[in-house]
Motif scaffolding. Sequence first.
Motif, PDB file in Angstrom:
ATOM      1  N   ASP A  62      -0.626   7.826   5.056  1.00  0.00           N
ATOM      2  CA  ASP A  62      -0.728   7.187   6.369  1.00  0.00           C
ATOM      3  C   ASP A  62      -2.183   7.050   6.809  1.00  0.00           C
ATOM      4  OD1 ASP A  62       1.984   6.982   6.473  1.00  0.00           O
ATOM      5  OD2 ASP A  62       2.291   8.566   7.973  1.00  0.00           O
ATOM      6  N   ARG A  63      -2.969   8.087   6.549  1.00  0.00           N
ATOM      7  CA  ARG A  63      -4.373   8.041   6.940  1.00  0.00           C
ATOM      8  C   ARG A  63      -5.112   6.929   6.210  1.00  0.00           C
ATOM      9  NH1 ARG A  63      -8.620  13.163   6.566  1.00  0.00           N
ATOM     10  NH2 ARG A  63     -10.465  12.025   7.324  1.00  0.00           N
ATOM     11  N   SER A  64      -4.842   6.790   4.933  1.00  0.00           N
ATOM     12  CA  SER A  64      -5.493   5.740   4.156  1.00  0.00           C
ATOM     13  C   SER A  64      -5.059   4.360   4.639  1.00  0.00           C
ATOM     14  CB  SER A  64      -5.145   5.903   2.673  1.00  0.00           C
ATOM     15  OG  SER A  64      -5.678   4.841   1.911  1.00  0.00           O
ATOM     16  N   ILE A  65      -3.787   4.209   4.918  1.00  0.00           N
ATOM     17  CA  ILE A  65      -3.280   2.917   5.403  1.00  0.00           C
ATOM     18  C   ILE A  65      -3.914   2.570   6.738  1.00  0.00           C
ATOM     19  CG2 ILE A  65      -1.228   1.734   6.268  1.00  0.00           C
ATOM     20  CD1 ILE A  65       0.379   3.233   4.153  1.00  0.00           C
ATOM     21  N   MET A  66      -3.991   3.551   7.628  1.00  0.00           N
ATOM     22  CA  MET A  66      -4.531   3.304   8.962  1.00  0.00           C
ATOM     23  C   MET A  66      -6.002   2.892   8.923  1.00  0.00           C
ATOM     24  SD  MET A  66      -2.734   6.510  10.935  1.00  0.00           S
ATOM     25  CE  MET A  66      -3.803   6.382  12.371  1.00  0.00           C
ATOM     26  N   PHE A  67      -6.815   3.645   8.197  1.00  0.00           N
ATOM     27  CA  PHE A  67      -8.257   3.448   8.279  1.00  0.00           C
ATOM     28  C   PHE A  67      -8.819   2.505   7.217  1.00  0.00           C
ATOM     29  CE2 PHE A  67      -7.608   7.427  10.569  1.00  0.00           C
ATOM     30  CZ  PHE A  67      -8.392   7.217  11.697  1.00  0.00           C
ATOM     31  N   ARG A  68      -8.097   2.303   6.107  1.00  0.00           N
ATOM     32  CA  ARG A  68      -8.602   1.425   5.058  1.00  0.00           C
ATOM     33  C   ARG A  68      -7.967   0.047   5.080  1.00  0.00           C
ATOM     34  NH1 ARG A  68      -8.627   4.082  -0.758  1.00  0.00           N
ATOM     35  NH2 ARG A  68      -9.554   2.022  -1.110  1.00  0.00           N
ATOM     36  N   HIS A  69      -6.742  -0.042   5.580  1.00  0.00           N
ATOM     37  CA  HIS A  69      -6.029  -1.317   5.515  1.00  0.00           C
ATOM     38  C   HIS A  69      -5.793  -1.935   6.895  1.00  0.00           C
ATOM     39  CE1 HIS A  69      -5.193  -0.719   1.224  1.00  0.00           C
ATOM     40  NE2 HIS A  69      -4.882   0.543   1.524  1.00  0.00           N
ATOM     41  N   ILE A  70      -5.424  -1.133   7.865  1.00  0.00           N
ATOM     42  CA  ILE A  70      -5.080  -1.690   9.182  1.00  0.00           C
ATOM     43  C   ILE A  70      -6.304  -1.843  10.075  1.00  0.00           C
ATOM     44  CG2 ILE A  70      -3.816  -1.257  11.318  1.00  0.00           C
ATOM     45  CD1 ILE A  70      -1.560  -0.106   9.736  1.00  0.00           C
ATOM     46  N   LEU A  71      -7.089  -0.777  10.208  1.00  0.00           N
ATOM     47  CA  LEU A  71      -8.206  -0.806  11.159  1.00  0.00           C
ATOM     48  C   LEU A  71      -9.196  -1.945  10.914  1.00  0.00           C
ATOM     49  CD1 LEU A  71      -9.532   0.513  13.585  1.00  0.00           C
ATOM     50  CD2 LEU A  71     -10.745   2.052  12.027  1.00  0.00           C
ATOM     51  N   PRO A  72      -9.655  -2.194   9.672  1.00  0.00           N
ATOM     52  CA  PRO A  72     -10.595  -3.309   9.483  1.00  0.00           C
ATOM     53  C   PRO A  72     -10.025  -4.657   9.922  1.00  0.00           C
ATOM     54  CG  PRO A  72     -10.584  -1.881   7.556  1.00  0.00           C
ATOM     55  CD  PRO A  72      -9.444  -1.442   8.418  1.00  0.00           C
ATOM     56  N   ALA A 104       0.832  -1.208   0.000  1.00  0.00           N
ATOM     57  CA  ALA A 104       0.000   0.000   0.000  1.00  0.00           C
ATOM     58  C   ALA A 104       0.865   1.257   0.000  1.00  0.00           C
ATOM     59  CB  ALA A 104      -0.930  -0.004   1.211  1.00  0.00           C
ATOM     60  N   ARG A 105       1.980   1.231   0.729  1.00  0.00           N
ATOM     61  CA  ARG A 105       2.884   2.378   0.747  1.00  0.00           C
ATOM     62  C   ARG A 105       3.499   2.594  -0.641  1.00  0.00           C
ATOM     63  NH1 ARG A 105       3.920   4.492   5.635  1.00  0.00           N
ATOM     64  NH2 ARG A 105       3.598   3.208   7.499  1.00  0.00           N
ATOM     65  N   CYS A 106       3.881   1.501  -1.267  1.00  0.00           N
ATOM     66  CA  CYS A 106       4.496   1.611  -2.594  1.00  0.00           C
ATOM     67  C   CYS A 106       3.518   2.148  -3.635  1.00  0.00           C
ATOM     68  CB  CYS A 106       5.032   0.248  -3.039  1.00  0.00           C
ATOM     69  SG  CYS A 106       6.422  -0.356  -2.060  1.00  0.00           S
ATOM     70  N   SER A 107       2.245   1.891  -3.412  1.00  0.00           N
ATOM     71  CA  SER A 107       1.236   2.377  -4.363  1.00  0.00           C
ATOM     72  C   SER A 107       0.882   3.841  -4.130  1.00  0.00           C
ATOM     73  CB  SER A 107      -0.027   1.527  -4.266  1.00  0.00           C
ATOM     74  OG  SER A 107      -0.654   1.691  -3.008  1.00  0.00           O
TER      75      SER A 107
END
Length: 274
Positions: A175-185, A168-171
């Motif tokens: 940080d906000r998107s990673i936290m709430f779209r990828h990690i939190l769920p 996700a970082r490479c794309s």
Amino acid sequence: MRTWLMRPGAAFGAALLLLQVIAIVFAGLLAPYSPTTADPLHTLMPPSASHLLGTDVYGMDILSRIIYATRINLLVSITAVAGAFAIGVPLGLIIGFYSGIPSAIVMRLFDFIQSFPVFVLGMALVSVLGQEIWNVALVLAILFVPVFARLVRAEVLSLRQRPFISAARCSGATDRSIMFRHILPNAMTPALVQLSISVGMAILLTAGLSFIGAGVRMPTPEWGLMVSSGAQQLILGVWWVSLFPGIAIVLAVLCFALLGDELRILLDPRRRHR
């Protein structure tokens, strides 16, 4: 979901929850007497046709008080746990994703809160805020915030090193998107399971604070307060004043414990067939 509800634990827990919801919604129709009106002519009456569960030292009908106490105990507990969940989950996500001095300070604050015995801290906070129903809910929320924050933080610390986060970082994800779209769920399962268990714990704490005189005050119908007022008559053989509210506490806590355990199985496919 239908298969899950056919499991004995889930079915029994759901049935107990349904009974409590009915008591909350239809308390005015189900209660045969006022829960707060004293009747000096009918004090400490044993269970009978006129008072199915007897009366207390003030002559108040125990069945009516138990029904109305369901509304208070559950609404206070659910409100407190929901507030703690709403604060603790985002806080745990942030301190788990960003390491550093601020995260360390927050963790030390959690250590400080959790180092106190629960009832001692609860009594101290209630004495400062006042013995009101919603102050008790606020105190419980403060006590439960570290629980949810720690659970989510532990999951985030594990997830943030996973390959899909690096992808996700490479794309170009922020940080906000990673936290709430990828990690939190992916970090929510332990918190959701704890949500149900914490409601049962909050019911016990609400009743416990009232039992020791740090919760709500008479004549408010509350299970712990009813047990406390009846405990003084146990030595005289007046057992019904404490017994029936105690059973109500047991069933309410058992309900959420069963639902929490079954929810863990529902959210973990590896355990569904065990």
